[in-house]
Design an enzyme around this catalytic site. Structure first.
Site, PDB file in Angstrom:
ATOM      1  N   ASP A   1     -12.178 -39.171  -1.693  1.00 59.95           N
ATOM      2  CA  ASP A   1     -12.710 -38.032  -0.943  1.00 59.95           C
ATOM      3  C   ASP A   1     -14.047 -37.586  -1.547  1.00 59.95           C
ATOM      4  O   ASP A   1     -14.669 -38.321  -2.327  1.00 59.95           O
ATOM      5  CB  ASP A   1     -11.680 -36.901  -0.894  1.00 59.95           C
ATOM      6  N   ASP A   2     -14.458 -36.382  -1.222  1.00 58.76           N
ATOM      7  CA  ASP A   2     -15.755 -35.855  -1.621  1.00 58.76           C
ATOM      8  C   ASP A   2     -15.903 -35.798  -3.150  1.00 58.76           C
ATOM      9  O   ASP A   2     -14.932 -35.890  -3.889  1.00 58.76           O
ATOM     10  CB  ASP A   2     -15.903 -34.444  -1.034  1.00 58.76           C
TER      11      ASP A   2
ATOM     12  N   LYS B   1     -14.862 -42.079   5.958  1.00 53.93           N
ATOM     13  CA  LYS B   1     -14.683 -40.766   6.579  1.00 53.93           C
ATOM     14  C   LYS B   1     -16.020 -40.050   6.518  1.00 53.93           C
ATOM     15  O   LYS B   1     -16.565 -39.851   5.433  1.00 53.93           O
ATOM     16  CB  LYS B   1     -13.625 -39.934   5.862  1.00 53.93           C
TER      17      LYS B   1
ATOM     18  N   ASP C   1     -17.863 -36.682   7.189  1.00 52.05           N
ATOM     19  CA  ASP C   1     -17.700 -35.250   7.404  1.00 52.05           C
ATOM     20  C   ASP C   1     -18.950 -34.682   8.084  1.00 52.05           C
ATOM     21  O   ASP C   1     -19.903 -35.416   8.371  1.00 52.05           O
ATOM     22  CB  ASP C   1     -17.433 -34.570   6.056  1.00 52.05           C
TER      23      ASP C   1
ATOM     24  N   SER D   1     -15.406 -36.554  11.630  1.00 52.01           N
ATOM     25  CA  SER D   1     -15.032 -35.134  11.677  1.00 52.01           C
ATOM     26  C   SER D   1     -15.743 -34.408  12.814  1.00 52.01           C
ATOM     27  O   SER D   1     -15.628 -33.182  12.942  1.00 52.01           O
ATOM     28  CB  SER D   1     -15.356 -34.463  10.336  1.00 52.01           C
TER      29      SER D   1
ATOM     30  N   ARG E   1     -10.963 -36.167  13.105  1.00 50.58           N
ATOM     31  CA  ARG E   1     -10.344 -34.887  12.776  1.00 50.58           C
ATOM     32  C   ARG E   1     -10.694 -33.897  13.880  1.00 50.58           C
ATOM     33  O   ARG E   1     -11.861 -33.631  14.120  1.00 50.58           O
ATOM     34  CB  ARG E   1     -10.851 -34.403  11.415  1.00 50.58           C
TER      35      ARG E   1
ATOM     36  N   ASP F   1      -8.726 -28.256   8.225  1.00 53.47           N
ATOM     37  CA  ASP F   1      -8.153 -28.973   7.082  1.00 53.47           C
ATOM     38  C   ASP F   1      -6.742 -28.462   6.818  1.00 53.47           C
ATOM     39  O   ASP F   1      -6.484 -27.259   6.857  1.00 53.47           O
ATOM     40  CB  ASP F   1      -8.977 -28.719   5.816  1.00 53.47           C
TER      41      ASP F   1
END
Length: 378
Positions: free
Chosen positions: A28-29, A105, A107, A139, A164, A168
Site C-alpha cells: 500500500d501507500d 492500485k 488512488d 479509486s 473502489r 475506506d
C-alpha cells in the site's frame, strides 16, 4: 519494510493460501522515497526496501505469487509521497512493468475531477503498452461519489479491472455495515456493472484483526462473497488465529466467490425482524443464499421457503451449509424451512438443482448454450 513482505509471501506460499487462490501480495501507500530520482523515476524508500521492488517481485514470483503496488493519480499520494501527475503516467507504468509488478492500485488524492477523467484511462493505456499483464485497480469512482451521472460504469468497465466505489473500510463492524448498506441501497446501479474482468470493490476483508467478533467475521466473508467482491485480506498472516484462518480458507466460500459467471448478488429481502436475505446466481443453475441477522439480542429462528424467495416452482435442490458443511437433500421450492441465525451472524447456503421445473423460468444472463448449461435460476 521489505522484511514484512518477504515473510508474508512465505506465509501465503506455505500455509495453504496460494492453493486457494490468494496469490497477490500488495504494497500500500508510503513505500517510496520522498523524492523521485534524477531521471524523474519513482524509487523505493532505501531504508525500508534496500533491495528494491524488483528483488521483492522476484522473491514473490519464485513462490508462485504475484506482487501488487500502490500509486496515486495526483501531485502526492494520500500519505504525502510522490504522486503520478499526468506527465508521469507513461514513465511510472513502465517503471512498474520493469520491476515485475502484477497489479496496480491507483488512488486519487490531490487530483482534480478533470485530471482523473484524463488520467485513469491514460494509465490503462500505458499499462497495456508495457506488454506486461498488470491488473488495474482504480479509486476513480470513490472520488466522484460512486454513482451516476458522475460515474459512468460502462466506461469504467472498459478502463479498469476493479474499482473502489465507496469509503475506506475501518477495523469495525460499523464500517462493514456502512459499506454493506451503501452497496445494497445502490445495487440497481452497481450490480449490473460487475462481471468477469471488471469488479466492484467494497474494500478489504478485515477478518483476523481486532474489530470483528467471530460471528461478524463470518458475516463479512459471506456478504463479500455474495457481492462478488475481490477477496483482499488485510491481516497479519504470521499471527492469524485458527478461527479467522478457517473462515478465510473456506473452500466452498471461495468457489462461490470465484464463480465463472461473475454475477454480483443482491439483497432480495429486508424484514422488520432485522433479518436480510441476499442471493447470488451461480453457474450450473446453482445459487448462493445468505441469511443475515442485524439483531444484537439473541439467535433468531427465521422461517421462509424458496418460493417466497422467488425460486422457480417445482424445482428440487440439494443444499449445503457453507460453514457447517451440513447437507439438506431434496428441498422443494414450496417446502417451508427454518434457519437459526446468531446476532450479527449469517447462515449461508449453496443450492444446486437436482430437478428442474417443466415450465420456463427467468434467465438472468444469457450465454451460449452448451450441453451442461442450465439457465441461472432466480
Amino acid at each position: 519494510s521489505e522484511t514484512l513482505f518477504f515473510e508474508m509471501a512465505d506465509r501465503l506460499a506455505e500455509d495453504g493460501w496460494r492453493e486457494l487462490g490468494y496469490e497477490y501480495i500488495n504494497i500500500d501507500d508510503c513505500w517510496s522515497a520522498k523524492q523521485r530520482d534524477a531521471a524523474g523515476r519513482l524509487v523505493p524508500n532505501p531504508e525500508r526496501f534496500p533491495r528494491g521492488i524488483k528483488a521483492l517481485a522476484d522473491y514473490v514470483h519464485a513462490r508462485g505469487l504475484k506482487l501488487g503496488i500502490y500509486g496515486d493519480l495526483g501531485t502526492l499520494t494520500c500519505g504525502g509521497y510522490p504522486g503520478t501527475t499526468l506527465d508521469r503516467v507513461k514513465q511510472d507504468a513502465q517503471t512498474f512493468a520493469e520491476w515485475g509488478v502484477d497489479m496496480l492500485k491507483l488512488d486519487g488524492c490531490y487530483s482534480s475531477e478533470e485530471e482523473q477523467a484524463e488520467g485513469y484511462p491514460e494509465m490503462a493505456r500505458a499499462l497495456n503498452a508495457t506488454g506486461r499483464p498488470i491488473v488495474y485497480s482504480c479509486s476513480w469512482p470513490a472520488y466522484q461519489g460512486g454513482l451516476p451521472p458522475k460515474v459512468n460504469y460502462t466506461v469504467l468497465a472498459e478502463v479498469c479491472n476493479l474499482w473502489r466505489n465507496y469509503d475506506d473500510i475501518q477495523d469495525s463492524w460499523d464500517s462493514v455495515l456502512s459499506i454493506l448498506d451503501w452497496f445494497s441501497a445502490n445495487q440497481d446501479v452497481l450490480q449490473p456493472a460487475a462481471g468477469p474482468g471488471h469488479w466492484n470493490d467494497p474494500d478489504m476483508l478485515i477478518i483476523g484483526n481486532f474489530g470483528l467478533s467471530y460471528e461478524q467475521s463470518r458475516s463479512q466473508m459471506a456478504l463479500w462473497t455474495v457481492m462478488a467482491a475481490p477477496l483482499l485480506m488485510s491481516t497479519d498472516l504470521r499471527t492469524i488465529s485458527p478461527s479467522a484462518k478457517e473462515i478465510l480458507q473456506n473452500r466452498l466460500m471461495i468457489q462461490i466467490n470465484q464463480d465463472p459467471l461473475g454475477i454480483q448478488g443482491r439483497r432480495i429481502v429486508k424484514e422488520k425482524s432485522h433479518i436480510e436475505v441476499f442471493l447470488r446466481p451461480l453457474s450450473q443453475a446453482a445459487s448462493a443464499l445468505v441469511f443475515f441477522s442485524r439483531r444484537t439480542d439473541m439467535p433468531f429462528r427465521y422461517t421462509t421457503s424458496l418460493a417466497k424467495l422467488h425460486f422457480p416452482e417445482d424445482a428440487v435442490y440439494e443444499v449445503q451449509d457453507v460453514y457447517s458443511g451440513k447437507i439438506i437433500s431434496s428441498l422443494k421450492t414450496g417446502d417451508s424451512f427454518s434457519v437459526v441465525i446468531n446476532p450479527s451472524g449469517v447462515v449461508m447456503w449453496y443450492l444446486y438443482p437436482v430437478a428442474f421445473p417443466v415450465q420456463p423460468w427467468h434467465v438472468v444472463r444469457q450465454q451460449a448454450p452448451r450441453k451442461d448449461f442450465h439457465p441461472v435460476l432466480l
